[in-house]
Design a protein around this motif. Structure first.
Motif: not given
Length: 484
Positions: A260-264
């Protein structure tokens, strides 16, 4: 209320207002006096009623009240037999015995409501009789005028206190509203930062054990490049969500457990999987999941710390605005920036300005003013608050500063309904208001006028047409001697 009845002269002689009358004056006064008896709870006059009579209290009590912002407030009690020391607000004893004079002298309406407490008797004098009384009986004027001056001063003091309480309420409400978002961001980041750092530590250990130096350096460069890429200026929520889903699905296919951190971070910067794949070509397929897991955890922690870095200064700025608005410094008088005071006021009123377009036209290099910043902040609050009310919460508010000759000027304009021409000449009078009964005491603009004219030796004027109303404040600019 019973029918009018005559009043005997000796009864009037016992009232301070009539003590010094000659026998001839007392005889005339007795002939024109009408007695009225009110039962407990009867209303003598209502706030906003046309003033028709001057009343002298003969027996028992009158309660004087006013509805302010939907609440009925007791302004004072008039007692025919007030005990010594009963009053603690400096009320002159003579002030207990008469009421209604201010409205008659200003040719206006009663500014409060008077209600009988117990079986109350009053002497009633029609307006023309009251005016004749002042001419024929100078002793009446000698008693009445000091009481009238005290009442105006007392009403202004009450209004100042109410304005201060209202301003502090506005300050508290505005501050709470504005602090909500950054405070929530701090709470959320603090709650999530612990687990995120734990995940980052675990991912860093796995990545450090699996990667060779070349791969570790390549991923470090990628993390730096992502961090230096600014967020896109204009976001399309749909496109941003699609991009985030694309990166999320791609990372999950690579075996990343929490991407999630990478995608955001990627979606926020408008970066897709193609951009990411090019920069990951130097990594061996076996270490790719660990690299992406570490990168995602690192970006997640950076996002949370970034929120804390953003929220902290925002909270500090709001507290500074509140301090500037309330002028919590030790010195109540000094040099200050007019624009800073206006900005602090706008910050505190931001919730009320939600539907209003604010146009700032600040003159460059405006010198500091000299005076009482707290009091002028009350002026800005009053003028801006009135402007928003006139626009019913929607329209354009223009705040303009400048210098005209020897004066600093502040102009506040709105696109509201305007002020009627017959009211424009009276809006700065005490107790005059164009608002409905219960919506105000008619002292806000009067107090603003006194702050500007008496405390700062300036001027406050108004001009108005439907959709184009302006209030202009002029205060003397500091001289070269003042600035030395």
């Amino acid at each position: 209320m019973t029918a009018p009845a005559p009043v005997r002269g000796e009864r009037l002689r016992g009232i301070e207002l009539f003590t010094d009358l000659t026998d001839a004056q007392l005889e005339w006064l007795t002939a024109v006096t009408e007695e009225r008896v009110l039962a407990d709870g009867d209303t003598l006059f209502h706030d906003g009623d046309e003033a028709t009579h001057f009343y002298v209290l003969l027996d028992d009590e009158l309660l004087v009240t006013k509805t302010v912002d939907g609440r009925e407030e007791l302004l004072t009690r008039h007692r025919a037999r007030a005990d010594a020391g009963w009053e603690h607000d400096g009320k002159p004893p003579a002030a207990h015995r008469f009421t209604g004079e201010l409205a008659l002298l200003t040719d206006g309406a009663y500014v409060a409501t008077a209600v009988a407490a117990g079986r109350t008797t009053v002497a009633a004098y029609p307006k023309q009789v009251f005016l004749d009384m002042l001419v024929r009986c100078p002793g009446v004027a000698r008693v009445l005028l000091p009481v009238l001056a005290w009442r105006i001063a007392s009403s202004e003091a009450q209004a100042r206190g109410r304005a201060t309480v209202t301003a502090m309420g506005t300050l508290a409400a505005g501050l709470a509203h504005e602090l909500n978002n950054p405070a929530a961001a701090v709470a959320r980041a603090a709650r999530q930062l612990g687990p995120a750092t734990d995940r980052l530590a675990a991912a860093a250990r796995r990545w450090g054990a699996a990667a060779v130096t070349r791969e570790a350096e390549a991923l470090d460069r990628l993390a730096v490049e992502i961090g230096r890429t600014p967020p896109i200026a204009e976001t399309d929520p749909v496109a941003s969500a699609d991009l985030e889903d694309e990166v999320l699905a791609w990372a999950e296919r690579q075996g990343v457990a929490q991407p999630v951190g990478l995608a955001c971070a990627m979606a926020e910067r408008g970066l897709g999987t193609g951009w990411l794949s090019v920069r990951l070509r130097g990594l061996c397929p076996g270490v790719l999941p660990g690299a992406l897991e570490y990168l995602s955890a690192l970006l997640d922690v950076r996002t949370l710390t970034g929120e804390l870095r953003t929220a902290g200064p925002r909270i500090s700025a709001l507290v500074a605005a509140a301090r500037d608005y309330a002028n919590l410094g030790r010195a109540p008088q000094g040099r200050f920036s007019v624009v800073d005071g206006i900005e602090a006021t706008l910050a505190m009123l931001r919730p009320k300005l939600a539907g209003v377009r604010v146009v700032r036209e600040y003159a460059p290099d405006l010198p500091e003013a000299s005076g009482h910043p707290t009091e002028l902040n009350q002026v800005w609050t009053n003028l801006i608050d009135n402007a928003v009310d006139a626009m019913a919460g929607a329209g354009t508010l223009t705040v303009r500063t400048g210098r005209q000759g020897t004066c600093l000027t502040v102009e506040i304009g709105d696109t509201g309904c305007g002020i009627p021409a017959d009211a424009l000449t009276r809006i700065f009078e005490p107790f005059y208001t164009t608002k409905d009964v219960g919506k105000g005491m008619g002292l806000g603009l009067h107090l603003a006028y006194r702050i500007v004219t008496q405390r700062h030796h300036g001027s406050l004027t108004a001009r108005s047409a439907p959709g184009d109303t302006w209030f202009t404040v002029r205060i003397p600019a500091p001289t070269r001697k003042d600035l030395e």
